[in-house]
Design an enzyme around this catalytic site. Sequence first.
Site, mmCIF file in Angstrom:
data_model
loop_
_atom_site.group_PDB
_atom_site.id
_atom_site.type_symbol
_atom_site.label_atom_id
_atom_site.label_comp_id
_atom_site.label_asym_id
_atom_site.label_seq_id
_atom_site.Cartn_x
_atom_site.Cartn_y
_atom_site.Cartn_z
ATOM 1 N N LYS A 291 48.453 60.338 38.347
ATOM 2 C CA LYS A 291 47.868 59.206 37.613
ATOM 3 C C LYS A 291 46.369 59.377 37.336
ATOM 4 O O LYS A 291 45.854 58.817 36.386
ATOM 5 C CB LYS A 291 48.108 57.899 38.376
ATOM 6 C CG LYS A 291 49.553 57.436 38.326
ATOM 7 C CD LYS A 291 49.739 56.082 38.970
ATOM 8 C CE LYS A 291 51.201 55.718 38.974
ATOM 9 N NZ LYS A 291 51.472 54.403 39.542
ATOM 10 N N ASP A 327 50.591 49.248 35.277
ATOM 11 C CA ASP A 327 50.871 48.876 36.673
ATOM 12 C C ASP A 327 50.259 47.513 36.998
ATOM 13 O O ASP A 327 50.782 46.760 37.816
ATOM 14 C CB ASP A 327 50.272 49.915 37.639
ATOM 15 C CG ASP A 327 51.166 51.140 37.779
ATOM 16 O OD1 ASP A 327 52.377 51.034 37.514
ATOM 17 O OD2 ASP A 327 50.641 52.215 38.150
ATOM 18 N N GLY A 357 47.218 48.569 52.648
ATOM 19 C CA GLY A 357 47.172 49.852 51.954
ATOM 20 C C GLY A 357 45.948 49.953 51.069
ATOM 21 O O GLY A 357 45.405 48.931 50.609
HETATM 22 P P1 NAP Z 1 49.381 56.697 48.057
HETATM 23 O O1 NAP Z 1 48.303 56.700 47.048
HETATM 24 O O2 NAP Z 1 49.808 57.965 48.689
HETATM 25 O O3 NAP Z 1 48.902 55.688 49.230
HETATM 26 C C1 NAP Z 1 49.686 55.512 50.380
HETATM 27 C C2 NAP Z 1 49.148 54.341 51.198
HETATM 28 O O4 NAP Z 1 50.081 54.116 52.266
HETATM 29 C C3 NAP Z 1 47.814 54.624 51.852
HETATM 30 O O5 NAP Z 1 47.109 53.406 51.969
HETATM 31 C C4 NAP Z 1 48.219 55.133 53.232
HETATM 32 O O6 NAP Z 1 47.271 54.901 54.234
HETATM 33 C C5 NAP Z 1 49.411 54.240 53.513
HETATM 34 N N1 NAP Z 1 50.350 54.826 54.453
HETATM 35 C C6 NAP Z 1 51.068 55.954 54.273
HETATM 36 N N2 NAP Z 1 51.854 56.172 55.341
HETATM 37 C C7 NAP Z 1 51.598 55.133 56.205
HETATM 38 C C8 NAP Z 1 52.088 54.790 57.480
HETATM 39 N N3 NAP Z 1 52.976 55.575 58.083
HETATM 40 N N4 NAP Z 1 51.644 53.657 58.075
HETATM 41 C C9 NAP Z 1 50.729 52.891 57.451
HETATM 42 N N5 NAP Z 1 50.209 53.170 56.237
HETATM 43 C C10 NAP Z 1 50.645 54.284 55.640
HETATM 44 O O7 NAP Z 1 50.735 56.054 47.479
HETATM 45 P P2 NAP Z 1 50.849 54.909 46.359
HETATM 46 O O8 NAP Z 1 50.940 55.507 45.018
HETATM 47 O O9 NAP Z 1 49.798 53.897 46.624
HETATM 48 O O10 NAP Z 1 52.304 54.309 46.659
HETATM 49 C C11 NAP Z 1 52.539 53.524 47.821
HETATM 50 C C12 NAP Z 1 53.900 52.838 47.720
HETATM 51 O O11 NAP Z 1 53.951 51.981 46.585
HETATM 52 C C13 NAP Z 1 55.061 53.813 47.561
HETATM 53 O O12 NAP Z 1 56.108 53.388 48.415
HETATM 54 C C14 NAP Z 1 55.499 53.645 46.124
HETATM 55 O O13 NAP Z 1 56.884 53.844 45.938
HETATM 56 C C15 NAP Z 1 55.159 52.186 45.870
HETATM 57 N N6 NAP Z 1 54.942 51.916 44.443
HETATM 58 C C16 NAP Z 1 55.755 51.024 43.816
HETATM 59 C C17 NAP Z 1 55.581 50.759 42.478
HETATM 60 C C18 NAP Z 1 56.492 49.790 41.764
HETATM 61 O O14 NAP Z 1 56.512 49.776 40.522
HETATM 62 N N7 NAP Z 1 57.204 48.940 42.469
HETATM 63 C C19 NAP Z 1 54.554 51.395 41.746
HETATM 64 C C20 NAP Z 1 53.719 52.300 42.419
HETATM 65 C C21 NAP Z 1 53.925 52.554 43.780
HETATM 66 P P3 NAP Z 1 46.116 55.983 54.577
HETATM 67 O O15 NAP Z 1 45.021 55.722 53.594
HETATM 68 O O16 NAP Z 1 45.760 55.694 55.981
HETATM 69 O O17 NAP Z 1 46.741 57.342 54.389
#
Ligand code: NAP
Length: 491
Positions: A291, A327, A357
């Site tokens: 992205k 988004d 997050g």
């Molecule tokens: P990302 O940029 O990799 O960020 C991941 C986040 O999750 C970070 O804040 C990370 O914390 C935290 N995290 C990861 N593992 C963790 C754990 N075991 N315990 C606690 N916190 C943890 O990913 P993203 O793009 O933001 O996506 C995150 C989620 O949103 C995914 O599940 C994705 O499928 C979902 N999502 C949904 C949609 C939708 O349309 N519904 C759209 C986009 C994303 P740290 O900073 O400490 O690593």
Amino acid sequence: MARICLSLLANTLSENQRILSESSCSFAELRIDYLEPSEWSGIPQFAKDFSGDLILTCRKVCDGGLWPDDQDAKREELLLSALQGGFSFVDLEENFESSKLVAAAKSQNTKIIRSFHDFQTVPADLESRLRAMKQKGDLVKAAVMPQGMADVITLFEIGMNWTDRNAADESSLILLGMGDYGVPTRILAERMNSYLTFCSAKGKSAAPGHMNYQTLHELYRVDQIEKDWDIFAIIGNPVLHTRSPEIHNKGLQNIGRKGVYVPFTVDDVPLYFDLARKLSIQGFSVTVPHKEAVIEHLVKVDDGVKAVGACNTVLYRDGAWEGVNTDIIGFLRPLENLGEIKKHPQGLKGFRTAVLGAGGAARSAVYALVSKKCDVTIFNRTLEKAESLASEMGCQVGSLKALRKGNEKPFDIIVQTTSAGMEGPYEKMNPLDTYSYEGSEVVYDIIYIPEETLFMKDALQAGCSVLGGWPMLVEQGRAQFLLFTGEELPA
Ligand code: NAP
């Protein structure tokens, strides 16, 4: 348009018959290397009874099949007897020399497909090898394993430049990429000038990346795609888990648009842009981890992309790429449509909101909430990331530990944007497992697989109003669909 060929991989002919009757597929490959020896005598009759086109194949272990590598003479004998059934095609590997089989195929009017398989790479001499094979067969087939975007481009280039055609103007090429990177070559078989693409019955796969007949026929309409169809895409890595193709392909069908939406696993964003131009891709969705990386390729971006620093939608307009962030609206719409929020005349303004997050998805969520004047506090496993996002967006930071222990003043809305709880290794996790809810909170988990996370289950039990991530995916997709097609996504 390309045909969809169903690989029949059962060990009995009756089971293959059942699979065929369930699929309505009129083109199939009978893999006799999968059959029990007791079934062999029935092969000619099976071919006679099938009204469509049937390929006869007996694949050796070294080529990805089940036939023992050291039993060539027995294989030749079995193929000769099977051919009496009158197959449309017989598949003989590039190096399989048998004048008896070639003569038998000619006398039966059976076309010869010369094939080779590489389960490791895309060989550097692929094109010249295919052209050499053409001397020995009516069609040539290569199934190879692309290791990234560069290999996918090579496959599309070979396919798009392939001009060898028969009297009926049909291509003599069958070319496909296996594995995750190869998926677009299977869906866009028509663009590859590939005579056909292979699929498996549900739950059975003959090669890495094989999709089932229903997916290729009903979702991607592979056997209807013509040269003039628009191509839309989604890029990510990984990307094949995403449900966006369901939203967009069903939408395209429902508005009667000649278009297909294809998932591309992308390891190299600049190379993907090269391929997108070659394929005249009209627009594409972008997911993790690209992205941010797409932005430098765009001539114009909307305010959302500028504010969040992430772009999930790219459009080809007037010869250049433009970026939009859907988004933000995708996150907001389901929340604002909740009864609890709708009844407030000022919408989300003033709601005390916790965001768990600080990753990519959190950026859009926080920006959306701040733009609606919510009172936002960010909690994240890595505190520094929460601090950095909070200072950028003008909100507060809290301690995740303190929140879990219930040492924070209650929140009206809790938004979960971490990966904890998502399908895979994190599925059994709940980032707020020790929290005690008032029961009046609105709880929003943006994870959409599974549809109900442990975090959501907890909140539901406490009587909260709970929202999952599927409506967000649909809403960001709805906004993209309108940008891609100029039409509303049908309900
Ligand atoms: P990302 O940029 O990799 O960020 C991941 C986040 O999750 C970070 O804040 C990370 O914390 C935290 N995290 C990861 N593992 C963790 C754990 N075991 N315990 C606690 N916190 C943890 O990913 P993203 O793009 O933001 O996506 C995150 C989620 O949103 C995914 O599940 C994705 O499928 C979902 N999502 C949904 C949609 C939708 O349309 N519904 C759209 C986009 C994303 P740290 O900073 O400490 O690593």
